[in-house]
Design an enzyme around this catalytic site. Structure first.
Site, short mmCIF file in Angstrom:
data_model
loop_
_atom_site.label_atom_id
_atom_site.label_comp_id
_atom_site.label_asym_id
_atom_site.label_seq_id
_atom_site.Cartn_x
_atom_site.Cartn_y
_atom_site.Cartn_z
CD GLU A 134 -10.87 47.05 22.77
OE1 GLU A 134 -11.20 46.52 21.69
OE2 GLU A 134 -10.90 46.47 23.86
NE ARG A 135 -11.37 49.52 26.90
CZ ARG A 135 -12.53 49.33 27.50
NH1 ARG A 135 -13.35 50.33 27.73
NH2 ARG A 135 -12.91 48.12 27.86
CG ASN A 178 -9.40 42.82 21.81
OD1 ASN A 178 -8.88 41.87 22.38
ND2 ASN A 178 -9.73 43.93 22.43
CE LYS A 255 -7.04 40.64 24.71
NZ LYS A 255 -7.88 41.85 24.89
CD GLU A 259 -9.45 41.41 28.38
OE1 GLU A 259 -9.23 42.05 27.34
OE2 GLU A 259 -9.58 41.91 29.51
CG ASP A 334 -6.32 46.29 32.17
OD1 ASP A 334 -5.50 46.75 31.37
OD2 ASP A 334 -7.50 46.07 31.87
CD GLU A 362 -8.95 50.60 29.38
OE1 GLU A 362 -7.88 50.28 28.83
OE2 GLU A 362 -9.84 49.76 29.68
CG HIS A 471 -10.47 46.87 37.91
ND1 HIS A 471 -11.67 47.28 37.37
CD2 HIS A 471 -9.82 46.21 36.93
CE1 HIS A 471 -11.75 46.88 36.13
NE2 HIS A 471 -10.62 46.24 35.81
CD1 TRP A 494 -13.10 41.32 33.60
CD2 TRP A 494 -14.98 41.37 32.39
NE1 TRP A 494 -12.80 40.84 32.35
CE2 TRP A 494 -13.94 40.86 31.58
CE3 TRP A 494 -16.25 41.50 31.82
CZ2 TRP A 494 -14.12 40.47 30.25
CZ3 TRP A 494 -16.44 41.11 30.50
CH2 TRP A 494 -15.39 40.61 29.73
C1 BDP Z 1 -7.93 46.44 28.80
C2 BDP Z 1 -8.95 47.10 27.93
C3 BDP Z 1 -9.40 46.24 26.79
C4 BDP Z 1 -8.17 45.70 26.05
C5 BDP Z 1 -7.31 44.93 27.02
C6 BDP Z 1 -5.99 44.47 26.41
O1 BDP Z 1 -10.06 47.45 28.73
O2 BDP Z 1 -10.20 47.03 25.96
O3 BDP Z 1 -8.55 44.89 24.99
O4 BDP Z 1 -6.95 45.76 28.08
O5 BDP Z 1 -4.98 45.09 26.72
O6 BDP Z 1 -7.25 47.47 29.46
O7 BDP Z 1 -5.96 43.51 25.67
#
Ligand code: BDP
Length: 646
Positions: A134-135, A178, A255, A259, A334, A362, A471, A494
């Site tokens: 992821e990222r 995640n 986490k 989300e 973020d 990212e 953003h 978002w």
């Molecule tokens: C955001 C990302 C996402 C991450 C989230 C996180 O876009 O992919 O899961 O943060 O930090 O920056 O949990």
């Protein structure tokens, strides 16, 4: 005989054109094999320390000494002919310090005592079990991807551990926040054990991200309620199983209720209930829980997103177990190119806290833009005292690309993270110079390259989102601009339009006391400073205020003209980086030079795209000319309901 000569010539040619693929990072010591190392008996870590010195130390005799009188386990004393520490890992850190010093031109102040500011200096890998990241922008996961097998895989993991040890990093969360519940199955725990065994001698502990709903998702319990006995017992047993495989396991990163991830709210419980349940299971083994404060859209839905984390956590201050650490991103939103610091660091006085930085870029051009992030992290430390933290986490930019990080200069961000986690008082400048010399040698035009690195983050802010804008990124991939972004089916948090609120009157998010009052979460003097349009620093202007297009800034320019000027300035900066890199050509190997050269062109093209798209769009509201030579796209006024821009 003839054949041997031909072979010799062949190999000679090959060696002169050996690809310089960046794999060796900043670890480019010359093999000397001349040192005589005197050391006590020890384990694997001691062996590594001895081997590194024997191979690369350019002096003759050097002593390694364990001295239990030294307090800090990881600290060491290093002088011309000895390294002394409480522990083997401290000696290894001392060895890397000695070797670093040897690589640098300015080593006159080398030596003395050095100990890390934090005992937890941790990389967070957002690696998925299918090998994707992821990222991640540098290939697949080194832990879970199947590309490398057997010896090659072990070697890669060992190289990873060595690179980390060389900059003092001592923990790795191996999987994505995640988190898949499967990480806790026997199959995965066995492979995690293998990784732990390889990286342990380098002083690196393994941690895992866990899915709060794991016992239920894996079919063992009917609920994941943290106060349910079956759930609590499941976690206790699972933790015991992990420690039977990995006796020095570090703990969990979580986490929860963020989300879409499950968490204690699902059962009417608090973050403290959730974190403490895991903490209780880990405590007998000295494990910790790093509980993330990156939450929004749950309890405080509809509220200004940047206020939500503190509002969710403030009543829980003092209610967490001693082995829980609250982990918060540097800014309240973020990982944007620029954010003010996250005020949660001001407020949780009775809770242990860690800062989370994002090494993977990212929101700063991913592995295509040259953006050195140490200046951003130092900016954070100029507001948040390093003393109020107990550790640092960095979201890793490492993948299985040969050069680890994609962009050759992205390696500098990994390096800088480790150095700052060891000593947050080091300057971004010093770290950049250390990295340049070790990575490219001492002949390179170091000062120009250093300037390029040190100004690169500001350039990125300028061409992406200056004056506190944030953003404006395209949905999902977060790479290019999409200031007009709005999708009814997405949470409003978002959508870029929620953040800039451009309209015919002006632009910016009013978080002052007349707006969402996010400023109230800051300590003085920042609360008043940010609240007042006249005293709010330009860097944060549109973060905290909705400002008229004609508003006169301190330098006399109107907001609109300044905004345009900054986008152009960002582009000019990238052009100047290209010039610096042209001048560097004689001093850099062809492969790395060309790679950076190509990427700088991509960066320049992207910077222009950011300017054209963003100014073109904002111009539909400001209705003012762009004083500069502008060839942007023309925009139709957007059709988003004006309510969203209130
Ligand atoms: C955001 C990302 C996402 C991450 C989230 C996180 O876009 O992919 O899961 O943060 O930090 O920056 O949990």
């Amino acid at each position: 005989m003839k054949k041997t000569i031909l072979l010799f010539i062949f190999f000679a040619i090959c060696s002169t054109i050996t690809a310089e693929d960046g794999h060796n990072l900043w670890l480019r010591y010359e093999t000397l094999n001349k040192a005589h190392v005197i050391a006590p008996q020890g384990g694997k870590t001691m062996q590594i320390a001895i081997e590194e010195l024997k191979k690369y130390w350019n002096g003759k005799d050097i002593k390694l000494v364990i001295d239990k009188r030294l307090k800090n386990d990881d600290g060491f004393i290093y002088d011309a002919d000895s390294i002394c520490s409480h522990s083997e890992i401290g000696l290894l850190y001392g060895v890397y310090e000695a070797l670093r010093t040897q690589q640098l031109s300015t080593n006159s102040n080398a030596g003395g005592y050095s100990a890390p500011k934090y005992s937890r200096r941790i990389l967070n890998h957002w690696d998925n079990l299918d090998g994707s990241i992821e990222r991640g922008y540098a290939g697949k996961s080194i832990f879970f991807s199947s590309k490398l097998k057997g010896y090659d895989w072990e070697k890669r993991i060992m190289e990873y551990a060595r690179a980390n040890a060389s900059i003092g990093i001592n923990g790795s969360v191996l999987n994505n926040v995640n988190a898949s519940p499967k990480i806790l199955t026997k199959e995965y725990l066995d492979s995690i054990k293998n990784i732990a065994d390889i990286i342990r001698p380098y002083g690196i502990k393994v941690y895992l991200s866990v899915n709060f709903g794991s016992p239920m998702a894996l079919g063992y319990t009917k609920t994941a309620d943290p106060l349910d006995v079956t759930v609590r017992n499941w976690w206790i047993n699972k933790v015991n199983e992990i420690y039977s495989l990995i006796p020095d396991f570090g703990g969990f990163l979580v986490k929860a209720n963020s989300e879409g991830q499950p968490g204690p709210f699902d059962y009417g419980r608090t973050h403290a209930d959730g974190a403490n349940m895991l903490a209780d299971a880990l405590a007998p083994h000295k494990g910790i829980v790093m509980w993330r404060s990156f939450v929004y859209g749950a309890k405080h839905k509809g509220e200004d997103r940047v206020k939500q984390a503190l509002n969710e956590f403030k009543d829980l201050d003092g209610k967490f177990r001693n082995n829980v650490i609250l982990q918060s991103k540097n800014g309240p939103l973020d990982f944007q190119p620029r954010e003010p610091y996250a005020p949660i660091f001001d407020n949780m006085k009775h809770t242990k806290q860690m800062a989370e930085f994002q090494i993977t870029q990212e929101y700063t051009g991913q592995s295509k833009h040259l953006v050195y992030l140490a200046t951003m992290w130092k900016e954070f430390f100029s507001f948040v005292s390093p003393d109020c933290l107990v550790g640092i986490a960095g979201v890793s930019n490492i993948g299985d690309d040969t050069n680890w990080c994609g962009h050759p200069f992205s390696q500098a961000n990994w390096y800088a993270f480790g150095r700052l986690a060891w000593d947050p008082s080091l300057s971004a400048d010093l770290i950049a110079h250390e990295w340049i010399q070790q990575t490219f040698g001492q002949n390179i035009n170091e000062y120009a390259i250093g300037d390029m690195m040190l100004t690169s983050r500001e350039a990125c802010v300028d061409y992406m989102m200056p004056l506190g804008l944030h953003h404006l990124f395209a949905f999902d991939h977060h790479y290019g601009p999409q200031p007009d972004g709005y999708k009814a089916e997405y949470p409003i948090e978002w959508c870029p339009v929620y953040y800039h609120k451009a309209d015919k009157n002006g632009i910016g998010f009013d978080r002052s006391s007349k707006g969402t009052n996010a400023v109230s979460q800051y300590r003085e003097p920042y609360r008043s400073m940010f609240d007042n349009l006249q005293t709010c620093p330009d860097e944060y202007l549109l973060w905290f205020h909705h400002v008229p297009w004609d508003y006169k800034l301190r330098n006399g320019d109107t907001l609109w003209d300044e905004l345009c000027g900054l986008y152009y300035r960002g582009i000019e900066q990238v052009v100047s980086f290209q010039k610096i890199w042209q001048d560097a050509q004689p001093y850099v190997d062809e492969e790395r030079w060309s790679k950076v050269n190509v990427l700088l062109q991509v960066q320049l093209d992207n910077a222009k795209e950011w300017r054209n798209y963003t100014l073109g769009y904002f111009q539909t509201f400001s209705k003012q000319p762009i004083k500069y030579d502008f060839t942007g796209v023309s925009f139709m006024p957007i059709s988003v309901s004006s309510k969203l821009r209130q």
